[in-house]
Scaffold this motif. Structure first.
Motif, PDB file in Angstrom:
ATOM      1  N   TYR A 196     -34.980  12.032 -20.417  1.00  0.00           N
ATOM      2  CA  TYR A 196     -34.611  11.199 -21.559  1.00  0.00           C
ATOM      3  C   TYR A 196     -34.745  11.941 -22.882  1.00  0.00           C
ATOM      4  O   TYR A 196     -34.076  11.597 -23.859  1.00  0.00           O
ATOM      5  CB  TYR A 196     -35.474   9.938 -21.575  1.00  0.00           C
ATOM      6  N   ASP A 197     -35.597  12.969 -22.930  1.00  0.00           N
ATOM      7  CA  ASP A 197     -35.796  13.700 -24.175  1.00  0.00           C
ATOM      8  C   ASP A 197     -34.745  14.789 -24.395  1.00  0.00           C
ATOM      9  O   ASP A 197     -34.891  15.632 -25.278  1.00  0.00           O
ATOM     10  CB  ASP A 197     -37.203  14.304 -24.234  1.00  0.00           C
ATOM     11  N   GLY A 198     -33.682  14.791 -23.597  1.00  0.00           N
ATOM     12  CA  GLY A 198     -32.556  15.688 -23.842  1.00  0.00           C
ATOM     13  C   GLY A 198     -32.649  17.033 -23.172  1.00  0.00           C
ATOM     14  O   GLY A 198     -31.936  17.958 -23.550  1.00  0.00           O
ATOM     15  N   LYS A 199     -33.469  17.153 -22.141  1.00  0.00           N
ATOM     16  CA  LYS A 199     -33.637  18.443 -21.465  1.00  0.00           C
ATOM     17  C   LYS A 199     -33.181  18.347 -20.002  1.00  0.00           C
ATOM     18  O   LYS A 199     -33.218  17.271 -19.409  1.00  0.00           O
ATOM     19  CB  LYS A 199     -35.083  18.914 -21.533  1.00  0.00           C
ATOM     20  N   VAL A 200     -32.766  19.488 -19.452  1.00  0.00           N
ATOM     21  CA  VAL A 200     -32.420  19.599 -18.045  1.00  0.00           C
ATOM     22  C   VAL A 200     -33.361  20.640 -17.444  1.00  0.00           C
ATOM     23  O   VAL A 200     -33.292  21.819 -17.786  1.00  0.00           O
ATOM     24  CB  VAL A 200     -30.956  20.008 -17.829  1.00  0.00           C
ATOM     25  N   HIS A 201     -34.266  20.186 -16.566  1.00  0.00           N
ATOM     26  CA  HIS A 201     -35.244  21.063 -15.941  1.00  0.00           C
ATOM     27  C   HIS A 201     -34.637  21.671 -14.680  1.00  0.00           C
ATOM     28  O   HIS A 201     -34.096  20.951 -13.833  1.00  0.00           O
ATOM     29  CB  HIS A 201     -36.507  20.283 -15.565  1.00  0.00           C
ATOM     30  N   GLU A 202     -34.751  22.987 -14.550  1.00  0.00           N
ATOM     31  CA  GLU A 202     -34.268  23.705 -13.371  1.00  0.00           C
ATOM     32  C   GLU A 202     -35.482  24.120 -12.538  1.00  0.00           C
ATOM     33  O   GLU A 202     -36.307  24.919 -12.984  1.00  0.00           O
ATOM     34  CB  GLU A 202     -33.468  24.934 -13.789  1.00  0.00           C
TER      35      GLU A 202
ATOM     36  N   ALA B 215     -18.062  24.557 -32.498  1.00  0.00           N
ATOM     37  CA  ALA B 215     -18.699  25.787 -32.038  1.00  0.00           C
ATOM     38  C   ALA B 215     -20.210  25.727 -32.229  1.00  0.00           C
ATOM     39  O   ALA B 215     -20.985  26.156 -31.356  1.00  0.00           O
ATOM     40  CB  ALA B 215     -18.113  26.990 -32.778  1.00  0.00           C
ATOM     41  N   ARG B 216     -20.665  25.189 -33.339  1.00  0.00           N
ATOM     42  CA  ARG B 216     -22.098  25.079 -33.592  1.00  0.00           C
ATOM     43  C   ARG B 216     -22.758  24.094 -32.643  1.00  0.00           C
ATOM     44  O   ARG B 216     -23.936  24.240 -32.310  1.00  0.00           O
ATOM     45  CB  ARG B 216     -22.334  24.681 -35.049  1.00  0.00           C
ATOM     46  N   HIS B 217     -22.014  23.087 -32.206  1.00  0.00           N
ATOM     47  CA  HIS B 217     -22.558  22.133 -31.239  1.00  0.00           C
ATOM     48  C   HIS B 217     -22.902  22.853 -29.932  1.00  0.00           C
ATOM     49  O   HIS B 217     -23.984  22.682 -29.377  1.00  0.00           O
ATOM     50  CB  HIS B 217     -21.537  21.019 -30.996  1.00  0.00           C
ATOM     51  N   ILE B 218     -21.985  23.668 -29.444  1.00  0.00           N
ATOM     52  CA  ILE B 218     -22.236  24.425 -28.215  1.00  0.00           C
ATOM     53  C   ILE B 218     -23.382  25.415 -28.417  1.00  0.00           C
ATOM     54  O   ILE B 218     -24.276  25.547 -27.583  1.00  0.00           O
ATOM     55  CB  ILE B 218     -20.961  25.161 -27.760  1.00  0.00           C
ATOM     56  N   ASP B 219     -23.358  26.112 -29.553  1.00  0.00           N
ATOM     57  CA  ASP B 219     -24.394  27.114 -29.818  1.00  0.00           C
ATOM     58  C   ASP B 219     -25.777  26.485 -29.940  1.00  0.00           C
ATOM     59  O   ASP B 219     -26.786  27.174 -29.768  1.00  0.00           O
ATOM     60  CB  ASP B 219     -24.059  27.893 -31.093  1.00  0.00           C
ATOM     61  N   GLY B 220     -25.814  25.185 -30.242  1.00  0.00           N
ATOM     62  CA  GLY B 220     -27.098  24.516 -30.385  1.00  0.00           C
ATOM     63  C   GLY B 220     -27.792  24.220 -29.070  1.00  0.00           C
ATOM     64  O   GLY B 220     -28.971  23.843 -29.052  1.00  0.00           O
ATOM     65  N   VAL B 221     -27.080  24.396 -27.948  1.00  0.00           N
ATOM     66  CA  VAL B 221     -27.679  24.186 -26.624  1.00  0.00           C
ATOM     67  C   VAL B 221     -28.359  25.484 -26.190  1.00  0.00           C
ATOM     68  O   VAL B 221     -27.739  26.544 -26.187  1.00  0.00           O
ATOM     69  CB  VAL B 221     -26.620  23.782 -25.590  1.00  0.00           C
ATOM     70  N   SER B 222     -29.627  25.405 -25.832  1.00  0.00           N
ATOM     71  CA  SER B 222     -30.373  26.602 -25.449  1.00  0.00           C
ATOM     72  C   SER B 222     -30.879  26.491 -24.021  1.00  0.00           C
ATOM     73  O   SER B 222     -31.013  25.398 -23.474  1.00  0.00           O
ATOM     74  CB  SER B 222     -31.570  26.803 -26.390  1.00  0.00           C
TER      75      SER B 222
ATOM     76  N   LYS C 215     -41.334  24.984  -8.297  1.00  0.00           N
ATOM     77  CA  LYS C 215     -41.648  25.819  -9.452  1.00  0.00           C
ATOM     78  C   LYS C 215     -40.548  25.710 -10.504  1.00  0.00           C
ATOM     79  O   LYS C 215     -39.364  25.774 -10.196  1.00  0.00           O
ATOM     80  CB  LYS C 215     -41.808  27.276  -9.014  1.00  0.00           C
ATOM     81  N   LEU C 216     -40.966  25.565 -11.767  1.00  0.00           N
ATOM     82  CA  LEU C 216     -40.018  25.508 -12.869  1.00  0.00           C
ATOM     83  C   LEU C 216     -39.453  26.891 -13.146  1.00  0.00           C
ATOM     84  O   LEU C 216     -40.190  27.862 -13.313  1.00  0.00           O
ATOM     85  CB  LEU C 216     -40.711  24.966 -14.126  1.00  0.00           C
ATOM     86  N   LEU C 217     -38.103  26.979 -13.217  1.00  0.00           N
ATOM     87  CA  LEU C 217     -37.440  28.246 -13.508  1.00  0.00           C
ATOM     88  C   LEU C 217     -36.971  28.330 -14.953  1.00  0.00           C
ATOM     89  O   LEU C 217     -36.886  29.419 -15.515  1.00  0.00           O
ATOM     90  CB  LEU C 217     -36.245  28.447 -12.575  1.00  0.00           C
ATOM     91  N   GLY C 218     -36.649  27.207 -15.546  1.00  0.00           N
ATOM     92  CA  GLY C 218     -36.182  27.200 -16.926  1.00  0.00           C
ATOM     93  C   GLY C 218     -35.749  25.816 -17.348  1.00  0.00           C
ATOM     94  O   GLY C 218     -35.685  24.887 -16.531  1.00  0.00           O
ATOM     95  N   VAL C 219     -35.450  25.665 -18.644  1.00  0.00           N
ATOM     96  CA  VAL C 219     -35.084  24.367 -19.210  1.00  0.00           C
ATOM     97  C   VAL C 219     -33.901  24.532 -20.163  1.00  0.00           C
ATOM     98  O   VAL C 219     -33.930  25.392 -21.053  1.00  0.00           O
ATOM     99  CB  VAL C 219     -36.273  23.730 -19.967  1.00  0.00           C
ATOM    100  N   PHE C 220     -32.847  23.742 -19.956  1.00  0.00           N
ATOM    101  CA  PHE C 220     -31.787  23.581 -20.943  1.00  0.00           C
ATOM    102  C   PHE C 220     -32.227  22.524 -21.950  1.00  0.00           C
ATOM    103  O   PHE C 220     -32.710  21.461 -21.555  1.00  0.00           O
ATOM    104  CB  PHE C 220     -30.483  23.108 -20.290  1.00  0.00           C
ATOM    105  N   ASP C 221     -32.035  22.797 -23.230  1.00  0.00           N
ATOM    106  CA  ASP C 221     -32.305  21.803 -24.272  1.00  0.00           C
ATOM    107  C   ASP C 221     -30.971  21.400 -24.881  1.00  0.00           C
ATOM    108  O   ASP C 221     -30.368  22.150 -25.643  1.00  0.00           O
ATOM    109  CB  ASP C 221     -33.235  22.383 -25.339  1.00  0.00           C
TER     110      ASP C 221
END
Length: 256
Positions: free
Chosen positions: A165-171, A23-30, A178-184
């Motif tokens: 490569y740094d673990g992010k997904v750019h939307e 559960a903490r693994h999932i919660d760690g994704v922002s 235009k950048l809308l947001g980033v998953f980390d």
């Protein structure tokens, strides 16, 4: 003592601790839904701005005429992207993308009010550039100093998702880049993602151990599951292929 270990693993308190870790693994994704202030692309060494001379000799025979609106075929050779006329193979335009870029660009079909876009990645410049069919730059997005995008962009409607490569997904949106947001996600991403058909679930494998399931229709957008595949680091060469449909949480599926 070793024989007792399986019994310990089945104890309720051990199972509870295991569930808490997951559960903490999932919660760690922002997901940060705002314009993230990244350095402008003007401050990077863009391959396309370096002066160059195109040498395109005709080796044998002659070329037939191609219509002015002839479509193009794309090829990447030694860090250079070539756009060739489909009719006669003549080079129409070229763009340098860097020797670490080996995948072909993603072509986004034309839609209402938006012509075809060709999304060109440069691993050296850490950019994604949208070109039109004539090779003219429409916009360019810089992903960051440590944000090489090693996989193909994932297109969902008029949005693109770039795994870095740094673990992010750019939307980013495709009209203006235009950048809308980033998953980390918190783990290295070395390939692109895949969308489950007829859903808004996106699957991005980490370099090792697991696959993240992102729901891009949720409010707020979030990670809804982590699939523990236990694949070793460096073993992935492309985005995964879904062989059977996962459930609503993306957890019941077969992969290749």
């Amino acid at each position: 003592e070793q024989a007792a270990l399986p019994e310990i693993a089945q104890q309720p308190e051990i199972n509870e601790l295991r569930e808490q870790v997951y559960a903490r693994h999932i919660d760690g994704v922002s997901y940060k839904a705002e314009d993230v202030n990244l350095p402008a692309a003007d401050h990077v060494a863009d391959e396309t701005r370096i002066p160059s001379l195109l040498v395109d000799p005709l080796l044998r025979g002659g070329l037939g005429a191609a219509p002015a609106d002839d479509s193009v075929v794309l090829a990447v050779v030694r860090g250079v992207l070539y756009a060739l006329n489909r009719t006669n193979g003549q080079t129409k335009w070229v763009v340098r993308v860097g020797v670490d870029t080996t995948d072909l660009p993603v072509r986004v079909p034309a839609s209402v009010g938006i012509p075809e876009r060709i999304l060109v990645l440069s691993a050296d410049a850490k950019t994604v550039t949208a070109l039109d069919a004539d090779g003219v730059q429409v916009w360019q997005y810089y992903m960051g100093a440590k944000a090489e995008c090693l996989g193909r962009p994932l297109i969902v409607d008029q949005l693109a998702y770039l795994a870095t490569y740094d673990g992010k997904v750019h939307e980013i949106e495709l009209a203006r880049g235009k950048l809308l947001g980033v998953f980390d996600l918190g783990q290295r991403l070395t390939v692109g993602g895949v969308r489950q058909a007829n859903t808004n679930l996106l699957y991005f494998p980490a370099d090792d151990f697991c696959v993240y399931v992102l729901d891009v229709s949720a409010q707020p957008k979030k990670c809804v599951a982590v699939l523990y595949t236990n694949h070793p680091a460096g073993s992935l060469r492309s985005e995964p292929l879904i062989l059977s449909a996962p459930d609503a949480q993306g957890t019941d599926s077969d992969w290749l």
